[in-house]
Design a protein around this motif. Structure first.
Motif, PDB file in Angstrom:
ATOM      1  N   ASP A  62      -3.739  15.716  18.993  1.00 55.84           N
ATOM      2  CA  ASP A  62      -4.684  16.490  19.394  1.00 55.84           C
ATOM      3  C   ASP A  62      -4.887  17.741  18.483  1.00 55.84           C
ATOM      4  O   ASP A  62      -6.085  18.360  18.677  1.00 55.84           O
ATOM      5  N   CYS A  63      -3.816  18.234  17.720  1.00 52.71           N
ATOM      6  CA  CYS A  63      -3.970  19.524  17.178  1.00 52.71           C
ATOM      7  C   CYS A  63      -4.826  19.221  15.877  1.00 52.71           C
ATOM      8  O   CYS A  63      -5.506  19.804  15.701  1.00 52.71           O
ATOM      9  N   ALA A  64      -4.649  17.989  15.231  1.00 55.34           N
ATOM     10  CA  ALA A  64      -5.467  17.523  14.148  1.00 55.34           C
ATOM     11  C   ALA A  64      -7.101  17.270  14.590  1.00 55.34           C
ATOM     12  O   ALA A  64      -7.963  17.883  13.762  1.00 55.34           O
ATOM     13  N   VAL A  65      -7.037  16.595  15.828  1.00 53.25           N
ATOM     14  CA  VAL A  65      -8.474  16.108  16.140  1.00 53.25           C
ATOM     15  C   VAL A  65      -9.256  17.310  16.712  1.00 53.25           C
ATOM     16  O   VAL A  65     -10.204  17.457  16.386  1.00 53.25           O
ATOM     17  N   VAL A 101      -2.372  12.641   9.238  1.00 51.30           N
ATOM     18  CA  VAL A 101      -2.205  14.367   8.988  1.00 51.30           C
ATOM     19  C   VAL A 101      -1.972  14.791  10.434  1.00 51.30           C
ATOM     20  O   VAL A 101      -2.926  14.684  11.357  1.00 51.30           O
ATOM     21  N   GLU A 102      -0.871  15.446  10.767  1.00 53.75           N
ATOM     22  CA  GLU A 102      -0.545  16.151  12.011  1.00 53.75           C
ATOM     23  C   GLU A 102      -1.095  17.750  11.825  1.00 53.75           C
ATOM     24  O   GLU A 102      -0.720  18.351  10.823  1.00 53.75           O
ATOM     25  N   GLY A 103      -1.581  18.149  12.830  1.00 53.10           N
ATOM     26  CA  GLY A 103      -1.758  19.609  12.798  1.00 53.10           C
ATOM     27  C   GLY A 103      -3.007  20.068  12.575  1.00 53.10           C
ATOM     28  O   GLY A 103      -3.887  19.395  11.849  1.00 53.10           O
ATOM     29  N   ALA A 104      -3.400  21.356  13.075  1.00 51.76           N
ATOM     30  CA  ALA A 104      -4.779  21.917  12.515  1.00 51.76           C
ATOM     31  C   ALA A 104      -4.587  22.770  11.355  1.00 51.76           C
ATOM     32  O   ALA A 104      -3.572  22.894  10.789  1.00 51.76           O
ATOM     33  N   VAL A 105      -5.876  23.068  10.694  1.00 46.89           N
ATOM     34  CA  VAL A 105      -5.933  24.006   9.787  1.00 46.89           C
ATOM     35  C   VAL A 105      -5.833  25.274  10.303  1.00 46.89           C
ATOM     36  O   VAL A 105      -6.669  25.670  10.829  1.00 46.89           O
ATOM     37  N   THR A 106      -4.972  25.931   9.709  1.00 51.23           N
ATOM     38  CA  THR A 106      -4.691  27.442  10.504  1.00 51.23           C
ATOM     39  C   THR A 106      -4.553  28.484   9.215  1.00 51.23           C
ATOM     40  O   THR A 106      -4.521  29.791   9.650  1.00 51.23           O
ATOM     41  N   SER A 107      -4.511  28.095   8.064  1.00 46.30           N
ATOM     42  CA  SER A 107      -4.379  29.223   6.831  1.00 46.30           C
ATOM     43  C   SER A 107      -5.128  28.600   5.744  1.00 46.30           C
ATOM     44  O   SER A 107      -5.451  27.549   5.571  1.00 46.30           O
ATOM     45  N   LYS A 164       0.860  -1.202   0.257  1.00 46.63           N
ATOM     46  CA  LYS A 164       0.091   0.140  -0.033  1.00 46.63           C
ATOM     47  C   LYS A 164       0.808   1.358  -0.015  1.00 46.63           C
ATOM     48  O   LYS A 164       2.083   1.169   0.264  1.00 46.63           O
ATOM     49  N   LYS A 165       0.235   2.238  -0.032  1.00 45.86           N
ATOM     50  CA  LYS A 165       1.040   3.608  -0.033  1.00 45.86           C
ATOM     51  C   LYS A 165       0.764   4.618   1.141  1.00 45.86           C
ATOM     52  O   LYS A 165      -0.662   4.681   1.500  1.00 45.86           O
ATOM     53  N   ILE A 166       1.504   5.113   1.617  1.00 45.70           N
ATOM     54  CA  ILE A 166       1.055   5.869   2.940  1.00 45.70           C
ATOM     55  C   ILE A 166       2.065   7.236   2.785  1.00 45.70           C
ATOM     56  O   ILE A 166       2.795   7.398   2.091  1.00 45.70           O
ATOM     57  N   ALA A 167       1.040   8.361   3.351  1.00 47.63           N
ATOM     58  CA  ALA A 167       1.743   9.824   3.283  1.00 47.63           C
ATOM     59  C   ALA A 167       1.312  10.178   4.717  1.00 47.63           C
ATOM     60  O   ALA A 167       0.519   9.926   5.394  1.00 47.63           O
ATOM     61  N   THR A 168       2.314  10.937   5.315  1.00 46.01           N
ATOM     62  CA  THR A 168       2.286  11.666   6.493  1.00 46.01           C
ATOM     63  C   THR A 168       2.483  12.928   6.107  1.00 46.01           C
ATOM     64  O   THR A 168       3.558  13.262   5.559  1.00 46.01           O
ATOM     65  N   ILE A 169       1.691  13.760   6.796  1.00 48.06           N
ATOM     66  CA  ILE A 169       1.695  15.366   6.289  1.00 48.06           C
ATOM     67  C   ILE A 169       1.511  16.329   7.575  1.00 48.06           C
ATOM     68  O   ILE A 169       0.983  15.833   8.609  1.00 48.06           O
ATOM     69  N   TRP A 170       2.205  17.342   7.542  1.00 45.74           N
ATOM     70  CA  TRP A 170       2.381  18.256   8.715  1.00 45.74           C
ATOM     71  C   TRP A 170       1.596  19.496   8.395  1.00 45.74           C
ATOM     72  O   TRP A 170       2.163  20.292   7.632  1.00 45.74           O
ATOM     73  N   LEU A 171       0.452  19.790   9.074  1.00 48.14           N
ATOM     74  CA  LEU A 171      -0.153  21.173   8.951  1.00 48.14           C
ATOM     75  C   LEU A 171       0.466  22.116   9.937  1.00 48.14           C
ATOM     76  O   LEU A 171       1.593  22.285  10.267  1.00 48.14           O
ATOM     77  N   SER A 228       5.425  19.147  14.961  1.00 43.93           N
ATOM     78  CA  SER A 228       6.295  18.306  14.764  1.00 43.93           C
ATOM     79  C   SER A 228       6.437  17.093  15.496  1.00 43.93           C
ATOM     80  O   SER A 228       7.018  15.816  15.400  1.00 43.93           O
ATOM     81  N   GLY A 229       5.946  17.272  16.849  1.00 47.69           N
ATOM     82  CA  GLY A 229       5.960  16.325  17.787  1.00 47.69           C
ATOM     83  C   GLY A 229       5.288  14.924  17.675  1.00 47.69           C
ATOM     84  O   GLY A 229       5.684  13.902  17.994  1.00 47.69           O
ATOM     85  N   CYS A 230       3.997  14.995  16.608  1.00 50.79           N
ATOM     86  CA  CYS A 230       3.303  14.046  16.477  1.00 50.79           C
ATOM     87  C   CYS A 230       4.380  13.154  15.307  1.00 50.79           C
ATOM     88  O   CYS A 230       4.187  11.871  15.465  1.00 50.79           O
ATOM     89  N   HIS A 231       5.129  13.575  14.394  1.00 54.10           N
ATOM     90  CA  HIS A 231       6.062  12.966  13.703  1.00 54.10           C
ATOM     91  C   HIS A 231       7.138  12.470  14.351  1.00 54.10           C
ATOM     92  O   HIS A 231       7.609  11.401  14.043  1.00 54.10           O
ATOM     93  N   MET A 232       7.483  13.036  15.564  1.00 53.54           N
ATOM     94  CA  MET A 232       8.650  12.449  16.255  1.00 53.54           C
ATOM     95  C   MET A 232       8.088  11.168  17.074  1.00 53.54           C
ATOM     96  O   MET A 232       8.646  10.243  16.977  1.00 53.54           O
ATOM     97  N   SER A 233       6.674  11.120  17.179  1.00 55.64           N
ATOM     98  CA  SER A 233       6.191  10.031  17.899  1.00 55.64           C
ATOM     99  C   SER A 233       6.201   8.720  16.952  1.00 55.64           C
ATOM    100  O   SER A 233       6.341   7.794  17.138  1.00 55.64           O
ATOM    101  N   LEU A 234       5.851   9.480  15.682  1.00 58.44           N
ATOM    102  CA  LEU A 234       5.992   8.334  14.519  1.00 58.44           C
ATOM    103  C   LEU A 234       7.214   7.476  14.402  1.00 58.44           C
ATOM    104  O   LEU A 234       7.303   6.366  14.323  1.00 58.44           O
TER     105      LEU A 234
END
Ligand code: SF4
Length: 180
Positions: free
Chosen positions: A84-87, A56-62, A4-11, A15-21
């Motif tokens: 939690d920022c995304a949630v 997807v990490e992070g909230a929509v800010t812009s 399969k194909k995976i993407a991980t994206i940072w909004l 970057s703490g969520c990606h550190m946990s990844l």
């Protein structure tokens, strides 16, 4: 089983969520046996192809984030809100209690800095910040949520592993509210 194909994206996140990844450690190899990571801040792919799973990490800010999350949704079979920022906006949403103009003034002009003058940002992306920040589900359908700030690496692995086997992850017994 085809890969399969995976993407991980940072909004709008830290970057703490990606550190946990990355804290999945050697289990990343297990994920790599099942899927190709085709876009990720550490892979630095410029385009987002069609993928099976987006985290997807992070909230929509812009405006830029809004364009991105709509595109991510279009390209992804499954979209997972990572952290939690995304949630629910979390730390990124702390500015929602104040007018944006005051937040920018406090951050760039009044905050202690080596730059005695301080100066307002001139980058076009910063000029298009939304007045408030929003969780992903405000704009797109989210298929799965991984809570925590940052989320627990075991939970991230479990969700990814189950989705890669076409199963619905059950995280009721997992450590889903990790903070710090
Ligand atoms: S949920 Fe926590 S760790 Fe993840 S981006 Fe937000 S502040 Fe950073």
């Amino acid at each position: 089983m085809p890969k399969k194909k995976i993407a991980t994206i940072w909004l709008g996140g830290c970057s703490g969520c990606h550190m946990s990844l990355l804290d999945m450690d050697e289990r990343i190899l297990e994920i790599a046996r099942l899927a190709d990571i085709v876009k990720c801040p550490i892979v630095d792919g410029k385009e987002l192809p069609e993928v099976d799973i987006s985290l997807v990490e992070g909230a929509v800010t812009s405006d830029e984030h809004l364009r991105e999350i709509l595109h991510i949704r279009k390209q992804s079979k499954l979209l997972v809100a990572l952290g939690d920022c995304a949630v629910m906006t979390n730390v990124t949403g702390m500015r929602n209690f104040f007018p944006l103009k005051d937040v920018i003034k406090t951050s760039y002009l009044n905050a202690p800095s080596n730059d005695a003058q301080g100066s307002l940002p001139s980058h076009p992306a910063l000029l298009k910040l939304h007045e408030k920040t929003y969780p992903l589900q405000e704009f797109v359908k989210v298929d799965h949520y991984i809570r925590g700030c940052p989320p627990d690496a075991d939970t991230i692995f479990h969700v990814l592993f189950e989705l890669l086997h076409d199963r619905v992850p059950d995280i009721t017994s997992m450590h889903t509210l990790k903070y710090g």
